[in-house]
Design a protein around this motif. Sequence first.
Motif, PDB file in Angstrom:
ATOM      1  N   SER A 172       0.826  -1.207   0.000  1.00  0.00           N
ATOM      2  CA  SER A 172       0.000   0.000   0.000  1.00  0.00           C
ATOM      3  C   SER A 172       0.857   1.253   0.000  1.00  0.00           C
ATOM      4  O   SER A 172       0.331   2.361  -0.072  1.00  0.00           O
ATOM      5  CB  SER A 172      -0.920   0.012   1.225  1.00  0.00           C
ATOM      6  N   GLY A 173       2.194   1.080   0.065  1.00  0.00           N
ATOM      7  CA  GLY A 173       3.112   2.218  -0.002  1.00  0.00           C
ATOM      8  C   GLY A 173       3.537   2.749   1.345  1.00  0.00           C
ATOM      9  O   GLY A 173       4.052   3.865   1.429  1.00  0.00           O
ATOM     10  N   GLU A 174       3.383   1.952   2.409  1.00  0.00           N
ATOM     11  CA  GLU A 174       3.678   2.418   3.750  1.00  0.00           C
ATOM     12  C   GLU A 174       4.868   1.688   4.364  1.00  0.00           C
ATOM     13  O   GLU A 174       5.094   0.508   4.099  1.00  0.00           O
ATOM     14  CB  GLU A 174       2.467   2.217   4.667  1.00  0.00           C
TER      15      GLU A 174
ATOM     16  N   THR B 208       4.335   5.601  11.058  1.00  0.00           N
ATOM     17  CA  THR B 208       4.266   5.150   9.676  1.00  0.00           C
ATOM     18  C   THR B 208       4.469   6.334   8.748  1.00  0.00           C
ATOM     19  O   THR B 208       4.167   7.477   9.101  1.00  0.00           O
ATOM     20  CB  THR B 208       2.910   4.476   9.374  1.00  0.00           C
ATOM     21  N   LYS B 209       5.011   6.046   7.569  1.00  0.00           N
ATOM     22  CA  LYS B 209       5.113   7.076   6.545  1.00  0.00           C
ATOM     23  C   LYS B 209       4.981   6.414   5.188  1.00  0.00           C
ATOM     24  O   LYS B 209       5.227   5.214   5.023  1.00  0.00           O
ATOM     25  CB  LYS B 209       6.415   7.854   6.645  1.00  0.00           C
ATOM     26  N   ASP B 210       4.580   7.197   4.227  1.00  0.00           N
ATOM     27  CA  ASP B 210       4.420   6.703   2.866  1.00  0.00           C
ATOM     28  C   ASP B 210       5.738   6.825   2.122  1.00  0.00           C
ATOM     29  O   ASP B 210       6.370   7.881   2.131  1.00  0.00           O
ATOM     30  CB  ASP B 210       3.354   7.512   2.122  1.00  0.00           C
TER      31      ASP B 210
ATOM     32  N   LYS C 208       2.779   7.540  -2.788  1.00  0.00           N
ATOM     33  CA  LYS C 208       1.340   7.761  -2.719  1.00  0.00           C
ATOM     34  C   LYS C 208       0.676   7.024  -3.873  1.00  0.00           C
ATOM     35  O   LYS C 208       1.057   7.201  -5.033  1.00  0.00           O
ATOM     36  CB  LYS C 208       1.023   9.253  -2.807  1.00  0.00           C
TER      37      LYS C 208
END
Length: 370
Positions: free
Chosen positions: A267-269, A278-280, A283
Amino acid sequence: MRSICAILIVLMLFVFIPIKVNAEDTPHDIPFTGEISYDYLDYAKMSNVVNLGDIAFDDEYIYYTEYDETAGFGYEKKDDVGNYQTRIYKKRLDGKGEPIVILDETDDLYYAAVRNIIISNGRVYFSAIPHEYGFLLETDNFFQWLFSMDTDGNDLRIELRDDMGTIYIVDEMAYYYREFLGDIEPGFIEYDIKAETFRDVCDEYGIYNLVTDDLVLLNYYSDNYYFYTDSPKEGIKIIDRKSGEVLFFMADTSADFLFGDYLISRSGELINIKTLETKDFVKLDEDSFISDMTVYKNKLYYLFMKRRPREYESTKMLISYDFKTGQSLIEKVFFRNEINETEYFENMLYSAPNGVYIYTPDGFVTCIIK
């Protein structure tokens, strides 16, 4: 012009917004250093298994399968029953010499392509499905055979027959999730290959994405309705491989694999298991997705797919994410006029000591990052 536009679109996606994970659960005392500079090879061995296990490696060779029919095997039909041929190759990591066939095609042992190639204690392990349990005969229930042979292709053995999917081998122990088989209850199983004994590690339903020397990564589901509901209740657990103790758990999220202190999701995390932040790293929107990921030399490599709405045209990019700097780099850009049947196979990324490998559209293994 099209490639420039595509690159600009994706660059706009890389916005890094640290946010707190809304989780009531807290991590236990997990044996990590807090550093991201782990030996990526330890994780590469097991994360390769998650990607169907078509490539493995030791100190000198990579071991792999290919899918092109010019190699005399692959996914083309061989007879009316739908049997397939397969081989295992090995070639030197330094690129010297020609590939060597260590498992030649045969009709006797299995019908489908080799899966779960793992190198452990000087032996090559792999799994396959025998003819009578083939998909095309509509009898498949993931009943597989686990084979092993030495690294030259000699001393072929059948190690195990069981109802299983992905198999991991650590310390001459096989780990897999056993589906329901007769009067045996399902669960995550440890099988001692030498002693031929079983041990229940965990009975939770879910996908076991990673098994290392110390840990098991589980995406668990709170009930058995994962395949029948649009929004299953899920979470992450990190389990001690030997004791079965739950070291970490977090609800309402998922992860594809673990590297250092970070859980990584398609999911890009990135989720830090120490701070619960958490961070992406990218996106994603409804028309984009990550098709595959791997780690090479402390960088995350993934295939970013961007499909134009209501059209079959797609853009595919190989992107690297640097864990230390938080920066992303577009390594390669591919354009496709149509997503074809080999798309699934060409999207598999694998790590080895000498680089990142991928399957080409015609089914051959190639190194794309050194």
